[in-house]
Write an enzyme that holds these catalytic residues in place. Structure first.
Site, PDB file in Angstrom:
ATOM      1  N   GLU A 172       0.900  -1.091  -0.187  1.00  0.00           N
ATOM      2  CA  GLU A 172      -0.003   0.113  -0.193  1.00  0.00           C
ATOM      3  C   GLU A 172       0.784   1.274   0.115  1.00  0.00           C
ATOM      4  O   GLU A 172       0.452   2.256  -0.537  1.00  0.00           O
ATOM      5  CB  GLU A 172      -0.887   0.149   1.279  1.00  0.00           C
ATOM      6  CG  GLU A 172      -1.844  -0.906   1.166  1.00  0.00           C
ATOM      7  CD  GLU A 172      -2.628  -0.891   2.607  1.00  0.00           C
ATOM      8  OE1 GLU A 172      -4.075  -0.774   2.569  1.00  0.00           O
ATOM      9  OE2 GLU A 172      -2.173  -1.100   3.579  1.00  0.00           O
TER      10      GLU A 172
ATOM     11  N   LEU B 109      -6.376   5.394   7.171  1.00  0.00           N
ATOM     12  CA  LEU B 109      -7.819   5.929   6.867  1.00  0.00           C
ATOM     13  C   LEU B 109      -8.378   7.216   7.888  1.00  0.00           C
ATOM     14  O   LEU B 109      -8.635   8.124   7.336  1.00  0.00           O
ATOM     15  CB  LEU B 109      -8.772   5.008   6.523  1.00  0.00           C
ATOM     16  CG  LEU B 109      -8.784   3.824   5.269  1.00  0.00           C
ATOM     17  CD1 LEU B 109      -9.869   3.074   5.598  1.00  0.00           C
ATOM     18  CD2 LEU B 109      -8.747   4.881   3.942  1.00  0.00           C
ATOM     19  N   GLU B 110      -8.026   6.720   9.077  1.00  0.00           N
ATOM     20  CA  GLU B 110      -8.526   7.767   9.959  1.00  0.00           C
ATOM     21  C   GLU B 110      -7.924   9.189   9.668  1.00  0.00           C
ATOM     22  O   GLU B 110      -8.420  10.161   9.790  1.00  0.00           O
ATOM     23  CB  GLU B 110      -8.227   7.211  11.581  1.00  0.00           C
ATOM     24  CG  GLU B 110      -9.028   5.946  12.023  1.00  0.00           C
ATOM     25  CD  GLU B 110      -8.575   4.634  11.332  1.00  0.00           C
ATOM     26  OE1 GLU B 110      -9.172   3.741  12.012  1.00  0.00           O
ATOM     27  OE2 GLU B 110      -7.513   4.681  10.641  1.00  0.00           O
TER      28      GLU B 110
ATOM     29  N   LYS C 214     -11.739   2.242   1.274  1.00  0.00           N
ATOM     30  CA  LYS C 214     -10.880   1.680   0.380  1.00  0.00           C
ATOM     31  C   LYS C 214     -11.709   0.739  -0.373  1.00  0.00           C
ATOM     32  O   LYS C 214     -12.247  -0.119   0.005  1.00  0.00           O
ATOM     33  CB  LYS C 214      -9.572   0.785   0.984  1.00  0.00           C
ATOM     34  CG  LYS C 214      -8.741   1.586   1.538  1.00  0.00           C
ATOM     35  CD  LYS C 214      -7.611   0.680   2.481  1.00  0.00           C
ATOM     36  CE  LYS C 214      -6.626   1.487   3.367  1.00  0.00           C
ATOM     37  NZ  LYS C 214      -5.546   0.789   3.946  1.00  0.00           N
TER      38      LYS C 214
END
Length: 130
Positions: free
Chosen positions: A32, A83-84, A110
């Site tokens: 990622e 993501l936070e 995602k």
């Protein structure tokens, strides 16, 4: 509702932006960090839309195209692990984009989460207030 300096804030309305699809770096896993992945973003932008409802003038509302541009810039320029963190950065950028934004709820997903299961999306949703 009474008008005047002591009337308090106007009504809280929503501009809803759904399914903005962008590609960016976001994740903690090695794959990622090196390969951008598809992300989907939703915004609920809280503001008083009364002036625009009365005038029918773009200058009296929040330009959602400009908000999409702000979001795209944050995704393009950042490489968060979580993501936070991305959601928090997006919320701060939207709040900073226009002083009429009173609050924003940001959802980030995602579209191809890196898990060994049949998981359609993984995501977070946060709300931030000015």
């Amino acid at each position: 509702m009474a008008d005047g300096p002591d009337a308090g804030p106007g009504p809280i309305d929503l501009i809803e932006l759904r399914g903005l699809q962008l590609v960016g770096i976001c994740g903690a896993l090695p794959e990622e960090r090196h390969r951008a992945q598809p992300l989907e973003i939703d915004l609920d932008v809280e503001a008083d839309l009364g002036p625009a409802g009365r005038s029918d003038d773009l200058a009296d509302t929040i330009d959602y195209g400009a908000l999409c541009d702000v979001v795209a810039t944050v995704v393009d320029e950042g490489e968060p692990q979580l993501l936070e963190h991305l959601a928090a950065e997006l919320a701060a950028a939207v709040l900073g984009a226009d002083p009429r934004v009173l609050a924003v709820t940001v959802g980030v997903r995602k579209l191809r989460p890196p898990v060994p299961h049949a998981l359609a999306t993984s995501g977070v949703r946060i709300r931030r207030v000015r």
